[in-house]
Write a protein that holds these residues in place. Structure first.
Motif, PDB file in Angstrom:
ATOM      1  N   GLN A   6     -67.085 -40.502   3.913  1.00 46.16           N
ATOM      2  CA  GLN A   6     -67.472 -39.185   4.419  1.00 46.16           C
ATOM      3  C   GLN A   6     -68.984 -39.017   4.301  1.00 46.16           C
ATOM      4  O   GLN A   6     -69.568 -39.313   3.264  1.00 46.16           O
ATOM      5  N   TYR A   7     -69.598 -38.549   5.406  1.00 49.01           N
ATOM      6  CA  TYR A   7     -71.035 -38.340   5.450  1.00 49.01           C
ATOM      7  C   TYR A   7     -71.319 -36.901   5.891  1.00 49.01           C
ATOM      8  O   TYR A   7     -70.580 -36.337   6.697  1.00 49.01           O
ATOM      9  N   ARG A   8     -72.409 -36.394   5.386  1.00 49.75           N
ATOM     10  CA  ARG A   8     -72.853 -35.078   5.846  1.00 49.75           C
ATOM     11  C   ARG A   8     -73.682 -35.257   7.108  1.00 49.75           C
ATOM     12  O   ARG A   8     -74.480 -36.204   7.212  1.00 49.75           O
ATOM     13  N   ILE A   9     -73.504 -34.380   8.087  1.00 51.83           N
ATOM     14  CA  ILE A   9     -74.257 -34.442   9.331  1.00 51.83           C
ATOM     15  C   ILE A   9     -75.134 -33.201   9.462  1.00 51.83           C
ATOM     16  O   ILE A   9     -74.854 -32.155   8.878  1.00 51.83           O
ATOM     17  N   LYS A  10     -76.212 -33.346  10.230  1.00 54.55           N
ATOM     18  CA  LYS A  10     -77.177 -32.265  10.447  1.00 54.55           C
ATOM     19  C   LYS A  10     -77.293 -31.961  11.945  1.00 54.55           C
ATOM     20  O   LYS A  10     -78.269 -32.348  12.594  1.00 54.55           O
ATOM     21  N   PRO A  11     -76.301 -31.279  12.525  1.00 53.59           N
ATOM     22  CA  PRO A  11     -76.402 -30.927  13.954  1.00 53.59           C
ATOM     23  C   PRO A  11     -77.460 -29.850  14.168  1.00 53.59           C
ATOM     24  O   PRO A  11     -77.714 -29.012  13.283  1.00 53.59           O
ATOM     25  N   ASN A  12     -78.063 -29.859  15.361  1.00 50.91           N
ATOM     26  CA  ASN A  12     -79.023 -28.804  15.688  1.00 50.91           C
ATOM     27  C   ASN A  12     -78.278 -27.528  16.061  1.00 50.91           C
ATOM     28  O   ASN A  12     -77.044 -27.474  16.028  1.00 50.91           O
ATOM     29  N   LYS A  13     -79.027 -26.499  16.422  1.00 50.45           N
ATOM     30  CA  LYS A  13     -78.417 -25.197  16.671  1.00 50.45           C
ATOM     31  C   LYS A  13     -77.409 -25.261  17.823  1.00 50.45           C
ATOM     32  O   LYS A  13     -76.303 -24.707  17.733  1.00 50.45           O
ATOM     33  N   LYS A  14     -77.772 -25.953  18.904  1.00 52.62           N
ATOM     34  CA  LYS A  14     -76.873 -26.053  20.054  1.00 52.62           C
ATOM     35  C   LYS A  14     -75.613 -26.835  19.696  1.00 52.62           C
ATOM     36  O   LYS A  14     -74.500 -26.466  20.093  1.00 52.62           O
ATOM     37  N   GLN A  15     -75.771 -27.917  18.938  1.00 55.79           N
ATOM     38  CA  GLN A  15     -74.617 -28.721  18.544  1.00 55.79           C
ATOM     39  C   GLN A  15     -73.699 -27.958  17.595  1.00 55.79           C
ATOM     40  O   GLN A  15     -72.480 -28.099  17.660  1.00 55.79           O
ATOM     41  N   ARG A  16     -74.276 -27.132  16.726  1.00 51.43           N
ATOM     42  CA  ARG A  16     -73.448 -26.303  15.844  1.00 51.43           C
ATOM     43  C   ARG A  16     -72.612 -25.310  16.651  1.00 51.43           C
ATOM     44  O   ARG A  16     -71.440 -25.069  16.349  1.00 51.43           O
ATOM     45  N   GLU A  17     -73.211 -24.745  17.683  1.00 47.26           N
ATOM     46  CA  GLU A  17     -72.461 -23.821  18.546  1.00 47.26           C
ATOM     47  C   GLU A  17     -71.320 -24.543  19.256  1.00 47.26           C
ATOM     48  O   GLU A  17     -70.216 -23.996  19.385  1.00 47.26           O
ATOM     49  N   ILE A  18     -71.576 -25.775  19.713  1.00 47.65           N
ATOM     50  CA  ILE A  18     -70.532 -26.543  20.409  1.00 47.65           C
ATOM     51  C   ILE A  18     -69.376 -26.845  19.446  1.00 47.65           C
ATOM     52  O   ILE A  18     -68.196 -26.691  19.792  1.00 47.65           O
ATOM     53  N   ILE A  19     -69.709 -27.266  18.222  1.00 45.13           N
ATOM     54  CA  ILE A  19     -68.665 -27.582  17.235  1.00 45.13           C
ATOM     55  C   ILE A  19     -67.853 -26.330  16.898  1.00 45.13           C
ATOM     56  O   ILE A  19     -66.616 -26.367  16.844  1.00 45.13           O
ATOM     57  N   ASP A  20     -68.542 -25.203  16.692  1.00 42.47           N
ATOM     58  CA  ASP A  20     -67.836 -23.955  16.355  1.00 42.47           C
ATOM     59  C   ASP A  20     -66.941 -23.500  17.500  1.00 42.47           C
ATOM     60  O   ASP A  20     -65.798 -23.071  17.276  1.00 42.47           O
ATOM     61  N   ASN A  21     -67.445 -23.587  18.742  1.00 41.06           N
ATOM     62  CA  ASN A  21     -66.633 -23.200  19.908  1.00 41.06           C
ATOM     63  C   ASN A  21     -65.436 -24.136  20.078  1.00 41.06           C
ATOM     64  O   ASN A  21     -64.333 -23.689  20.426  1.00 41.06           O
ATOM     65  N   THR A  22     -65.651 -25.428  19.832  1.00 37.18           N
ATOM     66  CA  THR A  22     -64.554 -26.395  19.935  1.00 37.18           C
ATOM     67  C   THR A  22     -63.456 -26.081  18.926  1.00 37.18           C
ATOM     68  O   THR A  22     -62.265 -26.068  19.261  1.00 37.18           O
ATOM     69  N   LEU A  23     -63.843 -25.797  17.692  1.00 33.62           N
ATOM     70  CA  LEU A  23     -62.861 -25.470  16.658  1.00 33.62           C
ATOM     71  C   LEU A  23     -62.090 -24.198  17.011  1.00 33.62           C
ATOM     72  O   LEU A  23     -60.865 -24.128  16.801  1.00 33.62           O
ATOM     73  N   ASP A  24     -62.778 -23.202  17.567  1.00 30.64           N
ATOM     74  CA  ASP A  24     -62.101 -21.952  17.897  1.00 30.64           C
ATOM     75  C   ASP A  24     -61.129 -22.140  19.067  1.00 30.64           C
ATOM     76  O   ASP A  24     -60.028 -21.591  19.060  1.00 30.64           O
ATOM     77  N   MET A  25     -61.535 -22.916  20.079  1.00 31.50           N
ATOM     78  CA  MET A  25     -60.633 -23.169  21.207  1.00 31.50           C
ATOM     79  C   MET A  25     -59.427 -23.994  20.776  1.00 31.50           C
ATOM     80  O   MET A  25     -58.298 -23.739  21.223  1.00 31.50           O
ATOM     81  N   LEU A  26     -59.636 -24.967  19.911  1.00 29.82           N
ATOM     82  CA  LEU A  26     -58.515 -25.754  19.399  1.00 29.82           C
ATOM     83  C   LEU A  26     -57.577 -24.882  18.565  1.00 29.82           C
ATOM     84  O   LEU A  26     -56.357 -25.051  18.618  1.00 29.82           O
ATOM     85  N   ARG A  27     -58.136 -23.952  17.823  1.00 27.41           N
ATOM     86  CA  ARG A  27     -57.311 -23.019  17.046  1.00 27.41           C
ATOM     87  C   ARG A  27     -56.416 -22.190  17.958  1.00 27.41           C
ATOM     88  O   ARG A  27     -55.214 -22.020  17.682  1.00 27.41           O
ATOM     89  N   CYS A  28     -56.992 -21.669  19.049  1.00 26.77           N
ATOM     90  CA  CYS A  28     -56.198 -20.856  19.983  1.00 26.77           C
ATOM     91  C   CYS A  28     -55.077 -21.665  20.615  1.00 26.77           C
ATOM     92  O   CYS A  28     -53.942 -21.178  20.753  1.00 26.77           O
ATOM     93  N   GLN A  29     -55.384 -22.909  20.982  1.00 28.37           N
ATOM     94  CA  GLN A  29     -54.365 -23.753  21.602  1.00 28.37           C
ATOM     95  C   GLN A  29     -53.296 -24.150  20.590  1.00 28.37           C
ATOM     96  O   GLN A  29     -52.105 -24.225  20.933  1.00 28.37           O
ATOM     97  N   TYR A  30     -53.674 -24.370  19.356  1.00 29.33           N
ATOM     98  CA  TYR A  30     -52.703 -24.664  18.293  1.00 29.33           C
ATOM     99  C   TYR A  30     -51.744 -23.492  18.118  1.00 29.33           C
ATOM    100  O   TYR A  30     -50.519 -23.677  18.053  1.00 29.33           O
ATOM    101  N   ASN A  31     -52.282 -22.286  18.056  1.00 25.61           N
ATOM    102  CA  ASN A  31     -51.436 -21.094  17.893  1.00 25.61           C
ATOM    103  C   ASN A  31     -50.512 -20.903  19.090  1.00 25.61           C
ATOM    104  O   ASN A  31     -49.348 -20.514  18.938  1.00 25.61           O
ATOM    105  N   TYR A  32     -51.023 -21.176  20.291  1.00 26.94           N
ATOM    106  CA  TYR A  32     -50.216 -20.994  21.513  1.00 26.94           C
ATOM    107  C   TYR A  32     -49.040 -21.980  21.531  1.00 26.94           C
ATOM    108  O   TYR A  32     -47.897 -21.593  21.799  1.00 26.94           O
TER     109      TYR A  32
END
Length: 392
Positions: A6-32
């Protein structure tokens, strides 16, 4: 051999937004998809366990399963084009997770026990997504290329060993940042080291006063990581409860509380790794009790048992032993504390009685040391029995 780094990563601001949006969309699809399973189950279940020999059965709806839910993802991208920003294989992991969670609820495991009803994921509760296939050339130096996200900086605190191939990559959001977990595999590593010595064995008895007592009378005091930081955790939790729900101040307080809990968990995990390493550097075989930790965690000692983290320690010990070509043997815990390690006579004693005194052979020693010696004897017997069965 299979292991993970396991490694720590340092995404930039845009990449952090993409990761957060991806997690939220996957959460919605999981619940559905989980809701689809629940709807099918409620509409097609029957509370009557007996019926006449001739009866009418209404038509059952098609049961949602991994394959038809996976096939529905194509239509999902047409109806909701923003899901095209997620890698297809990452999205296909959702039906697999839903099926595993649902089957664990309906079906018994190997011990005849069922898991609880799966829960819907709230905001911020879905924290990991996985790339099931990954090419080694996408991780070069301190950069890792994640599909649909881009090149992300990695803090490489240790290099990947030669000969290992990367099988999967998981991206996780934690309280203090983002991490990637690489699942590595190397089939050329031997499962047992060449100079393995089955007679170099030790038995350990885990406890709450001493974290473990070994059969050679070495012991490590219980560190009690949670108990030592209770005051800080209580203060951080009080700040969360006093903040207005939905406010930015409450969100900041929740992040601070999460970092405090993660610090405790990381400190405990580091202690478990160091303790397991010391044991395996000294011995080739470690005998431990096969404890029912879930059952023990329901007693009045639950907080102390969770603080000790026996389950995590034993899991780490087994993994490190397997990777080093060594062995960990689980033995029955019945009577290890009551049975005399010298003559075998059973001496009944309460949990508060910390000294073993045998009236037959007059052996007097620490209760935990007596149990550790018995565990070592049972481990040696199990090894000999296994060797005899393999030779025959």
């Amino acid at each position: 051999m299979r292991t993970s780094y396991q490694y720590r990563i340092k995404p930039n601001k845009k990449q952090r937004e993409i990761i957060d949006n991806t997690l939220d969309m996957l959460r919605c699809q999981y619940n559905y998809q989980l809701a689809q399973r629940f709807n099918w189950y409620e509409q097609n279940r029957c509370s009557i366990d007996r019926c006449p020999l001739v009866c009418y059965l209404r038509g059952l709806k098609d049961k949602p399963n991994y394959y038809n839910q996976k096939a529905s993802l194509t239509q999902l991208k047409k109806d909701r084009p923003w899901y095209k920003t997620i890698h297809s294989q990452v999205l296909q992991e959702i039906p697999k997770k839903v099926e595993i969670a649902f089957d664990r609820w309906l079906k018994d495991d190997c011990n005849g026990k069922k898991s609880g009803r799966p829960r819907f994921k709230g905001v911020g509760q879905y924290k990991t997504f996985t790339y099931p296939q990954f090419k080694r050339h996408h991780f070069v130096g301190d950069k890792i290329t994640l599909s649909k996200i881009g090149d992300v900086k990695v803090i490489v605190h240790r290099p990947i060993p030669d000969g290992f191939t990367i099988k999967t990559v998981s991206v996780t959001k934690k309280a203090d940042g983002y991490y990637v977990t690489l699942s590595l595999d190397d089939k050329s590593v031997p499962t047992i080291k060449p100079d393995f010595n089955a007679e170099n064995i030790v038995g350990i008895d885990v406890g709450l006063i001493d974290f473990y007592v070994a059969s050679d009378n070495t012991r490590i005091a219980a560190p009690k990581h949670l108990r030592k930081t209770e005051r800080k955790l209580k203060s951080a939790q009080r700040k969360v409860s006093r903040r207005k729900k939905g406010s930015n101040r409450r969100k900041k307080a929740i992040k601070k509380l999460g970092r405090q809990h993660k610090k405790v968990a990381d400190t405990r995990k580091n202690f478990h790794f160091n303790t397991a390493k010391k044991l395996l550097n000294k011995y080739d075989v470690v005998a431990v009790e096969k404890l029912s930790i879930k059952g023990l965690a329901k007693t009045r000692l639950a907080k102390s048992i969770h603080d000790a983290g026996w389950g995590q320690f034993l899991s780490i010990l087994k993994n490190k032993a397997e990777n080093a070509g060594l062995s960990v043997i689980e033995v029955s815990p019945n009577g290890t504390s009551q049975e005399c390690s010298n003559c075998g006579h059973k001496v009944k004693k309460s949990l508060s009685q910390r000294t073993h005194n045998c009236p037959v052979c007059h052996t007097s020693l620490c209760r935990d040391l007596n149990a550790a010696i018995n565990i070592r004897k049972r481990g040696t017997h199990a090894l000999n029995k296994k060797a005899q069965s393999m030779s025959s």
